[in-house]
Design a protein around this motif. Structure first.
Motif, short mmCIF file in Angstrom:
data_model
loop_
_atom_site.label_atom_id
_atom_site.label_comp_id
_atom_site.label_asym_id
_atom_site.label_seq_id
_atom_site.Cartn_x
_atom_site.Cartn_y
_atom_site.Cartn_z
N PRO A 103 4.24 39.25 14.54
CA PRO A 103 4.57 39.35 13.12
C PRO A 103 4.41 40.76 12.56
O PRO A 103 5.15 41.16 11.66
CB PRO A 103 3.60 38.38 12.45
CG PRO A 103 2.51 38.15 13.45
CD PRO A 103 3.13 38.32 14.78
N LEU A 104 3.46 41.54 13.10
CA LEU A 104 3.29 42.92 12.64
C LEU A 104 4.54 43.73 12.91
O LEU A 104 5.02 44.48 12.04
CB LEU A 104 2.08 43.55 13.34
CG LEU A 104 1.82 45.02 13.03
CD1 LEU A 104 1.58 45.24 11.54
CD2 LEU A 104 0.64 45.55 13.84
N LEU A 105 5.10 43.60 14.11
CA LEU A 105 6.32 44.33 14.44
C LEU A 105 7.48 43.90 13.56
O LEU A 105 8.26 44.75 13.08
CB LEU A 105 6.67 44.12 15.91
CG LEU A 105 5.77 44.82 16.92
CD1 LEU A 105 6.05 44.34 18.33
CD2 LEU A 105 5.93 46.34 16.82
N VAL A 120 15.84 47.61 22.49
CA VAL A 120 16.05 46.16 22.44
C VAL A 120 16.52 45.78 21.05
O VAL A 120 16.20 46.45 20.06
CB VAL A 120 14.76 45.38 22.79
CG1 VAL A 120 14.34 45.64 24.23
CG2 VAL A 120 13.63 45.73 21.84
N ALA A 121 17.30 44.71 20.96
CA ALA A 121 17.86 44.29 19.68
C ALA A 121 16.79 43.77 18.72
O ALA A 121 16.85 44.01 17.51
CB ALA A 121 18.93 43.23 19.90
N ASP A 122 15.81 43.05 19.24
CA ASP A 122 14.77 42.44 18.41
C ASP A 122 13.41 42.77 19.03
O ASP A 122 12.99 42.14 20.00
CB ASP A 122 14.98 40.93 18.33
CG ASP A 122 14.05 40.24 17.33
OD1 ASP A 122 12.92 40.75 17.13
OD2 ASP A 122 14.44 39.21 16.76
N LEU A 123 12.74 43.76 18.46
CA LEU A 123 11.50 44.24 19.05
C LEU A 123 10.40 43.19 18.99
O LEU A 123 9.64 43.02 19.95
CB LEU A 123 11.04 45.52 18.34
CG LEU A 123 9.82 46.23 18.93
CD1 LEU A 123 10.07 46.66 20.37
CD2 LEU A 123 9.47 47.45 18.08
N ALA A 124 10.31 42.47 17.90
CA ALA A 124 9.28 41.44 17.78
C ALA A 124 9.49 40.33 18.80
O ALA A 124 8.54 39.85 19.44
CB ALA A 124 9.26 40.87 16.36
#
Length: 313
Positions: free
Chosen positions: A114-116, A154-158
């Protein structure tokens, strides 16, 4: 903390007086970039010689750096035999010779995911990335601009972190906002992070480094010293940037190099010569000279060509 005979932190005690007022250090802990290394990323032959003499005299030294594990191989010749590097602002303990991370203090998956997501949303123009035991991975939107290191997009780091965090420990989260000054970036990132991480600034413009809660250079150094039965008063620490402050505050004697950030200069026991003048080595050489009854802290000009320790990027 230094004893009363040596003066208070921030008093800028002349470094030779600081050396004379203290016992020979059991451990020398030093930052790398801007402290032990020269501006071109090299370590001078003189510095290497002094460190070898220090070890021969019974001392131990350890490199304590913000660098990630993958940037340490060029420094293998500086690491003492059988030694490790405390990297990633305390998140990684690295056996450089074996090219292996031997201990980690990373983010827990439920906290970092969630932080990312929040950081990516809060700073749409910034580069947001993570440093793991193996690589840097960044959100694919503006391209990586972190020391000219392309990393992996990457497309979605989280989502990537959620899928990989158990296999690759995330030791640092990076936010780089090149459109603003470092102080403003630090404050803005801090508002989002809150108590979910430890903020650090190591000198790169607009870059804020976030470590796991409670993870600092000080904690890593304290653990390393505890394993060797060395107490804080027996440690001399050297640094130049605010990410060094926890380590300098923990050590019995704190030296800021002359080129250090103002906050570091204010917190130091004494100010060592500039890193371009091999400041760390000059101080250690003076301690060796005092122990042997000779004055060796003032050396002839070191050779211009140091040993290149810059990471290959």
């Amino acid at each position: 903390m230094p004893d009363s005979a040596a003066g208070e932190r921030g008093a800028h005690l002349p470094w030779r007086e600081a050396v004379a007022a203290r016992e020979f250090p059991a451990v020398v802990a030093t930052d790398l970039d801007g402290t032990l290394l020269r501006a071109d990323g090299t370590v001078s032959p003189y510095t290497l010689q002094v460190l070898e003499r220090y070890v021969a005299a019974g001392g131990e030294y350890v490199l304590v750096t913000a660098r990630p594990p993958r940037w340490l191989r060029p420094l293998a010749h500086v690491v003492p035999a059988g030694g490790v590097v405390l990297a990633g602002n305390g998140a990684f303990v690295v056996d450089v010779e074996a090219e292996r991370v031997v201990a980690t203090h990373g983010f827990a998956t439920p906290e970092v995911v969630p932080l990312l997501a929040e950081l990516v949303a809060a700073f749409p123009e910034a580069m947001v990335a993570v440093e793991t035991t193996e690589r840097m991975v960044h959100a694919d939107r503006h391209g990586a601009d972190y020391w000219q290191d392309p990393g992996e997009a990457v497309a979605d780091l989280a989502a990537w972190a959620g899928a990989h965090c158990e296999r690759e420990v995330i030791g640092k989260v990076l936010v780089r906002a090149l459109w603003t000054d470092s102080r403003a970036a630090y404050d803005a990132v801090g508002e989002v992070v809150g108590g979910r991480g430890t903020l650090a600034y190591s000198g790169a413009p607009g870059l804020v480094e976030i470590g796991p809660p409670g993870v600092t250079k000080a904690g890593a150094l304290a653990s390393w010293c505890l394993e060797r039965g060395v107490a804080a008063p027996q440690v001399w620490a050297f640094g130049d940037m605010p990410n060094d402050l926890p380590m300098l505050g923990w050590a019995g004697t704190a030296y800021a190099v002359a080129n250090a950030h103002p906050d570091v200069l204010a917190a130091a026991t004494a100010v060592a010569p500039h890193h371009q003048e091999d400041g760390v080595a000059q101080v250690v050489a003076a301690a060796l000279g005092r122990r042997s009854g000779t004055e060796t802290g003032r050396h002839a000009r070191a050779p211009e060509g140091g040993v290149d320790s810059r990471p290959s990027r």
